[in-house]
Scaffold this motif. Structure first.
Motif, PDB file in Angstrom:
ATOM      1  N   HIS A  14       0.821  -1.214   0.000  1.00  0.00           N
ATOM      2  CA  HIS A  14       0.000   0.000   0.000  1.00  0.00           C
ATOM      3  C   HIS A  14       0.854   1.263   0.000  1.00  0.00           C
ATOM      4  CE1 HIS A  14      -2.087  -3.115   2.581  1.00  0.00           C
ATOM      5  NE2 HIS A  14      -2.789  -3.094   1.458  1.00  0.00           N
ATOM      6  N   ARG A  15       0.319   2.288  -0.637  1.00  0.00           N
ATOM      7  CA  ARG A  15       0.925   3.601  -0.518  1.00  0.00           C
ATOM      8  C   ARG A  15       0.957   3.946   0.970  1.00  0.00           C
ATOM      9  NH1 ARG A  15      -2.625   5.838  -5.590  1.00  0.00           N
ATOM     10  NH2 ARG A  15      -0.961   5.765  -7.127  1.00  0.00           N
ATOM     11  N   ASP A  40       4.453   0.587  -5.351  1.00  0.00           N
ATOM     12  CA  ASP A  40       3.280   0.249  -4.549  1.00  0.00           C
ATOM     13  C   ASP A  40       2.442  -0.734  -5.375  1.00  0.00           C
ATOM     14  OD1 ASP A  40       3.874   2.373  -2.534  1.00  0.00           O
ATOM     15  OD2 ASP A  40       3.376   3.716  -4.193  1.00  0.00           O
ATOM     16  N   ALA A  59       1.141  10.300  -2.302  1.00  0.00           N
ATOM     17  CA  ALA A  59       2.310   9.437  -2.535  1.00  0.00           C
ATOM     18  C   ALA A  59       3.392  10.185  -3.315  1.00  0.00           C
ATOM     19  CB  ALA A  59       1.897   8.174  -3.282  1.00  0.00           C
ATOM     20  N   ALA A  73       2.518   2.927  -8.976  1.00  0.00           N
ATOM     21  CA  ALA A  73       1.582   2.015  -8.313  1.00  0.00           C
ATOM     22  C   ALA A  73       1.020   1.073  -9.364  1.00  0.00           C
ATOM     23  CB  ALA A  73       0.456   2.785  -7.644  1.00  0.00           C
TER      24      ALA A  73
END
Ligand SMILES: [Zn+2]
Length: 273
Positions: A14-15, A40, A59, A73
């Motif tokens: 996860h971020r 991520d 982020a 991500a």
């Protein structure tokens, strides 16, 4: 491609995981001139607080504070980080693209399934990224899977996206990181080494505060999230604990599976008595 290779890539579910477990170390490595990056696996759409879009902006701000050169991500669903063939291919593509020498993974045990699954998924993707025949002509995806399975990999459900993901990995040259280390801060296990982050402590704290949707005082999820004022104390307490183990003020804990190699007994740090 090699000129832009990363020295260190931190992978997490996860971020904000990287900020909380090894953000100080990433900042320290960037300050020493190393090229760092963060992958991520999810975009945070399931979080109690904040949308995926808000978390993307947060982020990016955290990445700026930690001076990372690259951050991305993947589109693995939040809360469903599974060690599937498709997900291994997605991570392996990033490994081949960014060519890190060191990969930081989460520790392989923990409370949150996404965290410990990300650990095994990341490890297997690092292995896969080094297989030179992966997806090459004469080796179909089925055959690759058989040979990979022979090395003890698990096999997920087939997915329509697999051929494209395999092709995306196959077009890049193989790469396997030299070193994999595990960030253990989320789990109560004795680290095999710690990194002194005394000088990076404030920066790491600011990178956590960058997640305003998560860490500002608000009603939603108040039972699960610490108030803003508590965060400094929590971060200082854990960093202080790991610092104490090594005789420094603040540190972050890591584990390596390999033993340590010593050249000169006079250069071993941390006093014993
Ligand atoms: Zn997490």
């Amino acid at each position: 491609m090699s000129s832009s290779a990363l020295d260190i890539l931190a992978i997490a579910a996860h971020r904000d995981d990287v900020e909380q477990t090894c953000g100080g170390t990433l900042l320290k490595m960037a300050q020493r001139g190393h090229r760092t990056g963060i992958l991520d696996l999810t975009q945070g759409e399931l979080g109690t607080r904040g949308s995926a879009q808000e978390r993307a902006a947060e982020a990016a701000e955290a990445a700026r504070i930690l001076q990372v050169s690259w951050r991305q991500a993947l589109d693995i669903p939040d809360g469903q980080v599974e060690n599937t063939w498709l997900n291994r291919l997605k991570v392996a593509r990033v490994i081949r693209e960014q060519r890190p020498r060191v990969v930081i993974l989460p520790y392989w045990r923990g409370r949150h399934p996404d965290h410990y699954t990300a650990s095994v998924l990341g490890y297997e993707a690092c292995f896969l990224a080094g297989l030179s025949k992966l997806g090459k002509q004469g080796v179909s995806s089925q055959e690759s899977e058989v040979s990979v399975e022979a090395h003890g990999f698990s096999r997920g459900k087939p997915d329509a996206a697999e051929p494209a993901a395999l092709a995306a990995v196959a077009e890049l040259p193989p790469h396997r990181p030299f070193k994999i280390i595990y960030a253990t801060l989320y789990y109560d296990v004795r680290p095999t080494f710690v990194v002194d982050i005394t000088d990076q402590f404030e920066g790491r704290l600011q990178s956590i505060y960058a997640y305003k949707s998560q860490f500002t005082d608000q009603a939603a999820g108040a039972g699960d999230f610490p108030a803003h004022a508590e965060i400094r104390q929590r971060v200082a307490t854990t960093a202080g604990f790991y610092g104490l183990l090594a005789g420094v003020k603040y540190a972050e804990p890591f584990l390596q599976k390999e033993v340590g190699l010593v050249e000169d007994l006079l250069q071993i740090p941390i006093k014993s008595v």
